[in-house]
Write an enzyme that holds these catalytic residues in place. Structure first.
Site, PDB file in Angstrom:
ATOM      1  CB  CYS A  28      34.191  43.038  67.287  1.00 46.41           C
ATOM      2  SG  CYS A  28      34.618  41.498  68.130  1.00 46.41           S
TER       3      CYS A  28
ATOM      4  CG  HIS B 121      29.998  43.857  69.639  1.00 47.00           C
ATOM      5  ND1 HIS B 121      29.923  43.644  68.278  1.00 47.00           N
ATOM      6  CD2 HIS B 121      30.905  42.965  70.109  1.00 47.00           C
ATOM      7  CE1 HIS B 121      30.735  42.664  67.933  1.00 47.00           C
ATOM      8  NE2 HIS B 121      31.350  42.228  69.027  1.00 47.00           N
TER       9      HIS B 121
ATOM     10  CD  GLU C 271      27.532  46.028  67.109  1.00 45.70           C
ATOM     11  OE1 GLU C 271      27.964  44.862  66.984  1.00 45.70           O
ATOM     12  OE2 GLU C 271      28.229  46.976  67.514  1.00 45.70           O
TER      13      GLU C 271
END
Length: 237
Positions: free
Chosen positions: A89, A208, A210
């Site tokens: 990002c 994302h 994660e």
């Protein structure tokens, strides 16, 4: 593999990334303050991560100020020496601003911040590096996005080079894995969601992973992405 997660003023996904890497992937993680200029603890077998967020408040342009943080010169040197660097990002934006990746991230096509789950399909990078593992290449991943300036843009020459060199990591797709305009959340050219450099050691992506690494969150597709992406890079480096 050891990971260094850079913390810029305005980073807000640094602890998410730390938790995903240390808890879900069981890897060693060292947090790195943006004013640090010491990466001596890392070798080219390790990975520096630029996390998501709003570095320096996204003033001027996303990633444009973070590019001049003291640590970034060391990250650039680390990348040029063959070390792995991953930007997610805002981290992707910083990599483009610093010249480690080509192109730029522009405001979303509809000029609105987008936060939702969507689908990604592996592309050229995986074809080039996973050596025919169709199970990985054909998989569709459900991953969250959260950005206001995620529209990847580059001129046609650069785009053609990315295609020819297998530098596109992921494209936005629908649930069936079809890369169609309707699946593109932000107007990115050619549905591009992530790319790598020619040496395949610097990676940038807007979604994302994660945020999708734990069964407790109901989604472990991000764990698959982080594992396969970094493992796929190993033979090249």
């Amino acid at each position: 593999m050891k990971f260094g997660v850079v913390v810029f003023p305005g980073s807000n996904c640094d602890r998410d990334m730390q938790d995903a890497l240390s808890v879900d992937l069981q890897q060693e993680v060292i947090m790195l303050w943006h004013k640090s200029e010491d990466l001596s603890a890392f070798t080219k077998d390790d990975c520096i991560v630029l996390p998501g967020g709003f570095s320096y408040g996204d003033y001027l342009r996303c990633g444009a100020i973070a590019r001049f943080s003291p640590i970034m010169q060391k990250v650039i040197e680390f990348a040029h020496a063959g070390g792995k660097v991953l930007g997610v990002c805002n981290g992707f934006q910083i990599l483009c601003e610093s010249g480690l990746l080509p192109g730029a991230l522009l405001r979303n096509e509809k000029q609105k911040f987008i936060c939702k789950n969507l689908y990604l399909k592996p592309d050229g990078f995986y074809k080039e590096t996973i050596m025919g593992d169709e199970a990985v290449y054909q998989e569709v991943y459900k991953i969250p996005i959260a950005h206001g300036e995620g529209r990847y843009h580059a001129d046609e020459k650069v785009l053609d080079e990315l295609e020819a060199n297998g530098q596109i990591i992921f494209r936005y797709c629908n649930e069936k894995g079809e890369v169609v305009p309707e699946a593109n959340p932000n107007g990115s050219v050619r549905n591009i969601a992530g790319i790598c450099n020619k040496n395949r050691n610097v990676f940038g992506m807007m979604p994302h992973p994660e945020r999708a690494c734990s069964a407790a969150l109901g989604n472990e597709d991000g764990k698959k992405i982080l594992t396969s992406l970094l493992m796929a890079a190993q033979p090249v480096l």
